[in-house]
Design an enzyme around this catalytic site. Sequence first.
Site: not given
Length: 621
Positions: A67, A175
């Site tokens: 992305h 994350c």
Amino acid sequence: MEIRDLLKPELMIFDLQANDKMSAIEEIASKFFEKGYVKDKEDFKNGLIAREEEGSTALGESVAIPHTKNETVKEPAVLFARKIGGLDYEALDGEPTEIFFSIGAPAGENNLHVETLAELSKMIMKEGFIDDLKKCSSPEEVYGIIDKYSEKKKAPVVEEEAKNSDIKLLAVTACPNGIAHTYMAQEALEKAAKKAGVSIKVETNGSDGIKNRLTDKEIEEADAIIIAADKKVETNRFDGKRLIQRPVSDGIRKSNELIEKAIKGEGRIFKAEEGANKTSTDDGEGQSFWQKIYGDLMNGISHMLPFVIGGGILMAISFLVERFAGDESLAFTFLNGLGGDAFSFLIPILAGFIAMSIGDRPALMPGMVAGLMASRGAGFIGGLIGGFLAGYVVNLMKKAYKNLPKSIEGLKPMLIYPVFGLLIVGALMFFIIDPIFTGINTFINNWLMSLSGANMLLLGAILAGMMAIDMGGPINKAAYAFAIGAFTDTGIGTFMAAVMVGGMVPPIAIAIATTFFKDKFTEDQKKTTITNYILGLSFITEGAIPFAAAEPGKVIPASVIGSAIAGAIVGGFNISAPAPHGGIFVLPAMSSLSQAGLFLGAVLVGSVVGGLIYGFMKKND
């Protein structure tokens, strides 16, 4: 906007032709461009690549979500693609990637791509979702699967399923990029808690901010708290609570185990330490002292590498310009100065981010100053020691000042840590570390300068061979760090040349094997030939990794032998690289044509030997 609305039927590829990561990105970018969703294919592709350089978007479970949020995107869209049989996309679980959702978002679309990623990540964790996608063959089927597993179809919340349980659990997931893995871990932990019949609330620390923030009352009532994170999250609020800390990947892969540990009351009682807002990716049970040291060192090296690559290649280009325009030309002065300026940050950045990995943000400044001091005499090793020193000094200061009166708590980050941290670390560097390591550095430099013949040949072979053992792992990085240290401290480029040929040989050797032993390789493997030639010549070893993962017993010995031979040639002929990166692109900047020819010859000989060994060892497929 729903995922269903973003998925475009004209952006669906049910038989992706790519066989490696870069080819997949190229094919995806081409489809976005051909269908009019982006203005410039190369800009869009570069955006996807830039995101991959931050960390692979292959999440495991056969899925990748490449992305980018990019100004070249005309309107937000999601591409669906399927690669029959899968390809190596550097997935979290090491398995081939077969399903792709590629998100293109305009630069001004705020958190649209993050919300889309979050929803997709949760779907991925639902049983049957991926299996259904692997079987689909039309846009209608894709839409049907999305509808079937969408958030609106989600089962009742965990708390309702667990109303008979007295156990209350909390969790935090995060994350480094705060996107996919954050929400995959959330979904996995919720599913595991539901299965175990206990209540859980999961806070996500995503790039779109903190969602489901845990309240003080919930923390007070919780029996245990799970942190599945690979970045720092707020932990002082959990003072006195039983805490289990693990990497975010464990939140995804070992969610059942973590829930079971929390139910059994395992983990440690967390004691908040004022100013130490640092989250480990492990609670200490599964990580040794040396693993922690290695992690801190890699944090410094990973932040240093962009300066090495950018500055080194610009310096190499400047030497090429010097040949044609002279050392007084504007182009040479600009490029050489710019590359040199980047190089001047190497040791301070290394030391600063080692320190920050240990002591969090308060340790960054004294660590960088220690690195700057070391760059004036103690050199690379002195800076490395200075980084560790700064981190541990700051941690000791946090313990020493933890009981200060509340009225002066605010002085810690604004005055005490920066002033006293700098003073203590600076004094240790000035009076102890710098004198000791300047002397050691001088001795090592003189020893390296005196090396010749068999000694240089042997060291070149060892360094180059180390580059091919784990292809980017700790042994590879240790060899590269040694060569960088010698290069920055002494200007000796022979070790730099040795590790460069050592990294170039493995992919070229594999390309040679697939060229001359075609009958022993599959069609997909043979399609990587050209790519591996290009990657190898550019000093990018990653092209060899899929082959090494598939046949380590054949690929690694062949690569190590070929690389060691190339390194021995470099060492024996005292070939010097003018920059720490670039592969064949540093050849024009070498001191003479003979040096460039010998460097290229070393790569060729090593690659041929490695390729032949691999080719003869491999059995017919």
